[in-house]
Design a protein around this motif. Structure first.
Motif, short mmCIF file in Angstrom:
data_model
loop_
_atom_site.label_atom_id
_atom_site.label_comp_id
_atom_site.label_asym_id
_atom_site.label_seq_id
_atom_site.Cartn_x
_atom_site.Cartn_y
_atom_site.Cartn_z
N ARG A 6 -5.91 1.16 8.12
CA ARG A 6 -6.96 0.59 8.98
C ARG A 6 -7.01 -0.92 8.86
N GLY A 7 -6.87 -1.42 7.64
CA GLY A 7 -6.95 -2.86 7.40
C GLY A 7 -5.63 -3.59 7.53
N HIS A 8 -4.59 -2.87 7.94
CA HIS A 8 -3.24 -3.46 8.05
C HIS A 8 -2.84 -4.16 6.76
N GLU A 9 -3.15 -3.50 5.65
CA GLU A 9 -2.85 -4.06 4.34
C GLU A 9 -1.65 -3.34 3.73
N LEU A 10 -1.04 -3.99 2.77
CA LEU A 10 0.09 -3.41 2.07
C LEU A 10 -0.38 -2.30 1.13
N LEU A 11 0.45 -1.33 0.94
CA LEU A 11 0.20 -0.26 -0.02
C LEU A 11 1.34 -0.30 -1.03
N ALA A 12 1.00 -0.48 -2.29
CA ALA A 12 2.02 -0.59 -3.33
C ALA A 12 2.13 0.71 -4.11
N LEU A 13 3.35 1.10 -4.40
CA LEU A 13 3.63 2.28 -5.22
C LEU A 13 4.55 1.82 -6.34
N GLN A 68 -3.69 -0.94 -3.06
CA GLN A 68 -3.51 -1.85 -1.95
C GLN A 68 -3.08 -3.21 -2.50
N GLY A 69 -1.96 -3.72 -1.99
CA GLY A 69 -1.47 -5.02 -2.43
C GLY A 69 -2.15 -6.13 -1.68
N LYS A 70 -2.14 -7.31 -2.27
CA LYS A 70 -2.78 -8.47 -1.65
C LYS A 70 -1.77 -9.26 -0.80
#
Length: 72
Positions: A6-13, A68-70
Motif C-alpha cells: 500500500r505504501g509502495h515501500e520496500l520489503l526486506a527478507l 519494511q526497508g527504508k
C-alpha cells in the motif's frame, strides 16, 4: 506485506544461518544448542522494533527477518 504494498515501500527478507551449528550440537548436546537458538531469537527480536517486523525460525539453524526497508 500488504502494508508495504500500500505504501509502495520496500520489503526486506534476511536469512541468517548459524555456521557449524551441527558441530556445536554434537559437542555440547541438543539441549545446549536449543539454549543458543533461544538466545539468538531473543537478540533478533530486540532489534526488530516496529510492530510489523517479524523474526521466525526458518530451519534447524536458520532465522528469517521480514521488515519494511527504508531505502534500497
Amino acid at each position: 506485506m500488504s502494508s508495504a504494498n500500500r505504501g509502495h515501500e520496500l520489503l526486506a527478507l534476511v536469512i541468517i544461518g548459524i555456521d557449524h551449528f551441527k558441530s556445536y550440537n554434537d559437542a555440547f548436546s541438543h539441549s545446549a544448542g536449543y539454549v543458543v537458538l533461544v538466545a539468538l531469537a531473543n537478540l533478533l527480536k530486540i532489534q526488530m522494533k516496529r510492530g510489523n517486523d517479524a523474526v521466525f525460525r526458518w530451519g534447524g539453524e536458520e532465522f528469517t527477518l521480514l521488515y519494511q526497508g527504508k531505502s534500497e
